[in-house]
Design an enzyme around this catalytic site. Structure first.
Site, short mmCIF file in Angstrom:
data_model
loop_
_atom_site.label_atom_id
_atom_site.label_comp_id
_atom_site.label_asym_id
_atom_site.label_seq_id
_atom_site.Cartn_x
_atom_site.Cartn_y
_atom_site.Cartn_z
N TYR A 75 -26.96 11.20 5.23
CA TYR A 75 -26.17 10.73 4.10
C TYR A 75 -25.17 11.79 3.65
O TYR A 75 -24.00 11.49 3.40
CB TYR A 75 -27.11 10.38 2.93
CG TYR A 75 -26.41 9.67 1.79
CD1 TYR A 75 -26.39 8.28 1.72
CD2 TYR A 75 -25.73 10.40 0.81
CE1 TYR A 75 -25.74 7.62 0.70
CE2 TYR A 75 -25.08 9.75 -0.22
CZ TYR A 75 -25.07 8.37 -0.28
OH TYR A 75 -24.42 7.72 -1.29
N PHE A 127 4.57 -0.21 4.22
CA PHE A 127 3.82 -1.27 4.90
C PHE A 127 3.25 -2.18 3.80
O PHE A 127 3.08 -1.74 2.66
CB PHE A 127 2.70 -0.65 5.76
CG PHE A 127 1.88 -1.72 6.44
CD1 PHE A 127 2.45 -2.49 7.44
CD2 PHE A 127 0.58 -1.97 6.06
CE1 PHE A 127 1.72 -3.50 8.04
CE2 PHE A 127 -0.16 -2.98 6.67
CZ PHE A 127 0.42 -3.73 7.66
N ASP A 128 2.96 -3.43 4.13
CA ASP A 128 2.50 -4.43 3.13
C ASP A 128 1.41 -3.92 2.20
O ASP A 128 1.44 -4.16 1.01
CB ASP A 128 1.84 -5.67 3.77
CG ASP A 128 2.52 -6.19 4.99
OD1 ASP A 128 3.33 -5.47 5.58
OD2 ASP A 128 2.22 -7.34 5.34
N ASP A 217 2.26 8.51 5.42
CA ASP A 217 1.44 7.38 5.85
C ASP A 217 1.45 7.50 7.37
O ASP A 217 2.43 7.16 8.03
CB ASP A 217 2.07 6.07 5.34
CG ASP A 217 1.28 4.84 5.78
OD1 ASP A 217 0.35 4.98 6.59
OD2 ASP A 217 1.62 3.74 5.32
N ALA A 219 -0.36 6.45 10.13
CA ALA A 219 -1.10 5.58 11.05
C ALA A 219 -0.71 5.80 12.52
O ALA A 219 -1.55 5.78 13.40
CB ALA A 219 -0.86 4.12 10.67
N LYS A 260 -5.24 2.95 14.24
CA LYS A 260 -4.12 2.97 15.20
C LYS A 260 -4.25 4.24 16.06
O LYS A 260 -4.95 4.24 17.06
CB LYS A 260 -2.79 2.96 14.45
CG LYS A 260 -2.43 1.61 13.83
CD LYS A 260 -3.07 1.39 12.51
CE LYS A 260 -2.50 0.19 11.78
NZ LYS A 260 -3.28 -0.11 10.57
N HIS A 454 1.14 -16.53 4.93
CA HIS A 454 1.09 -16.64 6.39
C HIS A 454 -0.33 -16.60 6.93
O HIS A 454 -0.60 -17.14 7.99
CB HIS A 454 1.94 -15.54 7.04
CG HIS A 454 1.54 -14.16 6.64
ND1 HIS A 454 1.84 -13.64 5.41
CD2 HIS A 454 0.85 -13.20 7.30
CE1 HIS A 454 1.38 -12.41 5.33
NE2 HIS A 454 0.76 -12.12 6.45
N1 F0G Z 1 0.01 1.88 6.85
C1 F0G Z 1 0.62 1.38 7.94
C2 F0G Z 1 1.91 2.00 8.41
C3 F0G Z 1 0.05 0.30 8.64
O1 F0G Z 1 0.69 -0.18 9.72
C4 F0G Z 1 -1.17 -0.25 8.19
C5 F0G Z 1 -1.80 -1.38 8.88
C6 F0G Z 1 -1.76 0.31 7.04
C7 F0G Z 1 -1.14 1.38 6.40
C8 F0G Z 1 -3.06 -0.23 6.46
O2 F0G Z 1 -4.12 0.21 7.18
O3 F0G Z 1 -5.23 -1.88 8.01
O4 F0G Z 1 -6.39 0.35 8.06
O5 F0G Z 1 -6.03 -0.81 5.91
N2 F0G Z 1 -1.20 -2.09 9.76
C9 F0G Z 1 -1.75 -3.17 10.56
C10 F0G Z 1 -0.65 -3.87 11.36
C11 F0G Z 1 -2.67 -4.10 9.86
O6 F0G Z 1 -0.95 -4.90 12.00
O7 F0G Z 1 0.49 -3.37 11.40
P1 F0G Z 1 -5.51 -0.59 7.30
#
Ligand code: F0G
Length: 465
Positions: A75, A127-128, A217, A219, A260, A454
């Site tokens: 843990y 990103f979204d 960010d 990824a 990623k 979507h």
């Molecule tokens: N930042 C970037 C640049 C991303 O592309 C994503 C996720 C996230 C943050 C969020 O990360 O999914 O681990 O919570 N991108 C995916 C895509 C979902 O399909 O481009 P997460």
């Protein structure tokens, strides 16, 4: 001379395979209708080649699977966390590291800690989930992508931050109203295109001048670092790891979705140079994710990630990875589909608006193409156009339809999963679609939720007049 496009050679061989069933055309037709023409609603077992996302869909190596057996599931203070921490610190150059189960939690923890309602968060492009987490805390997310069509845009680095626009924004709103500036590497929302080291330095310099923390960010940090090595003058003889280290040294913090470039299936983290900030974020981490040395992950996940971070910086892997994206792009172009160029690090984007001029934007040409690709050969892609980012367009709000800037279809490529032959197969079928593209039909929304429509909306095909 043979002018066939050269396929990049995979720098690995296959040790373990997963069969993928291939449905016949009639069954695919049945499945896409049952899913109401929404590819998110298909069961994965009814998909032959799944290019919905490159996130969490990576294939792990023999070394990663071996590391999984070494997972320490204690843990607190697990050996696996110490290994993860050491690897992350080495690459990302931050002393305080908090694991999280995926990227959006890292975002939520950061914004919950530093953002006050009404404050602004600039990004080259959010990103979204970063955008949604900023909004969720009452903040205002803003994008400052460089104008890719301007001569100032460096040829390959179209993911860059628009520095003059950012500077005048900071002066206008006041640094005290901007708790953080974020650089997304690579810039997912503009096609996975990279940010140059020059642009990173200039952004960091601006942040220092106005005393605003700079966060990454990250990824797809390895793909971004590789682009710098390959296309930015002065970095030819640097290793990709040195480039990553130099990049992160310019920042104050990093958030990462390690699904990623962590080459694993789950994971993330948030790291900072600021002890006080780390202390505050850690309190929240323990409350919502898990104790500070596992943050919602199992010890074995931390092991898989530590090994993944080492492997993702291998230059033969990155050479193959980036070339494979370019290869799919070239094949699709040769098949007669217009793509967004140059191709970036993780996906090929098809310009469905240009490809299907007979389908008006309010009938979602991107979705029509995504449906056609599934029907034709069982490929799952994702529409990035007016279905994802537009508004209105169903029976009740047909008059207030607001289109997205472009009607694209993204083919995101999982890492080390599909071979060149899979991509050649897709391109061959895309050529069939190109031949009969006038027969593709637009779609209309039958029902949709208020947000993120979507994912769950139902659609129906519009019969030709
Ligand atoms: N930042 C970037 C640049 C991303 O592309 C994503 C996720 C996230 C943050 C969020 O990360 O999914 O681990 O919570 N991108 C995916 C895509 C979902 O399909 O481009 P997460």
């Amino acid at each position: 001379m043979n002018n066939k496009i050269q396929a990049p050679v995979e720098p690995f061989r296959i040790k373990s395979i997963e069969p993928i069933p291939q449905l016949d055309a009639a069954t695919r037709e049945e499945k896409i209708r049952a899913a109401h023409f929404n590819l998110f609603k298909l069961d994965a077992e009814h998909v032959f080649i799944d290019l919905l996302t490159d996130s969490g869909t990576n294939a792990m190596s023999a070394r990663q699977w071996a590391a999984i057996m070494e997972g320490d599931e204690s843990y607190a203070g697990a050996r696996s966390f110490r290994r993860f921490e050491k690897t992350v610190e080495d690459i990302f150059r931050m002393p305080y590291i908090l694991p999280a189960h995926q990227g959006r939690v890292a975002e939520n923890i950061l914004f919950s800690t530093i953002l006050k309602p009404g404050q602004f968060v600039p990004n080259n492009t959010h990103f979204d989930t970063t955008r949604a987490n900023t909004l969720h805390k009452g903040g205002v997310p803003l994008d400052f992508p460089v104008d890719a069509s301007s001569p100032a845009a460096e040829t390959f680095f179209r993911g860059n931050m628009d520095i003059p626009a950012l500077e005048s924004f900071v002066k206008d709103k006041g640094a005290e109203n901007i708790p953080v500036i974020i650089l997304t590497v690579t810039n997912n929302s503009v096609g996975g295109l990279p940010v140059s080291m020059k642009n990173i330095r200039e952004t960091a310099e601006l942040c220092r001048r106005f005393e605003i923390p700079l966060f990454f960010d990250s990824a797809r940090f390895a793909e971004n670092s590789y682009f710098i090595k390959k296309y930015e003058q002065g970095f030819e003889s640097h290793s990709v790891k040195q480039i990553a280290q130099e990049m992160f040294e310019l920042g104050d913090g990093v958030m990462m979705s390690a699904k990623k470039d962590g080459l694993a299936n789950i994971g993330g983290f948030i790291a900072t140079k600021d002890l006080e900030l780390a202390r505050r974020m850690r309190e929240l981490l323990i409350l919502v994710e898990g104790y500070a040395t596992y943050g919602g992950l199992a010890g074995r996940d931390l092991e898989a990630l530590a090994t993944g971070f080492e492997e993702v910086l291998a230059e033969d892997y990155l050479e193959y990875r980036i070339s494979q994206v370019a290869y799919l792009g070239s094949l699709l172009e040769a098949a007669g589909l217009p793509i967004v160029k140059p191709t970036g690090g993780h996906a090929v984007f098809i310009d469905a608006g240009e490809f299907l001029p007979h389908i008006p934007t309010e009938q979602f040409p991107g979705q029509a193409l995504a449906v056609a690709l599934y029907r034709e050969c069982g490929v799952r892609s994702v529409e990035i156009g007016s279905l994802m980012f537009g508004e209105g367009g169903d029976e009740e709000s047909v008059d207030n339809f607001v289109p997205a800037p472009r009607e694209l279809v993204r083919l995101a490529m999982p890492r080390r999963v599909y071979t060149n032959t899979h991509y050649e197969y897709i391109a061959a079928h895309a050529a069939n679609i190109a031949k009969k593209k006038e027969s593709l039909k637009g779609l209309k929304i039958l029902s949709q939720p208020k947000l993120l429509r979507h994912f769950i909306c139902d659609l129906e095909e519009i019969s030709q007049q």
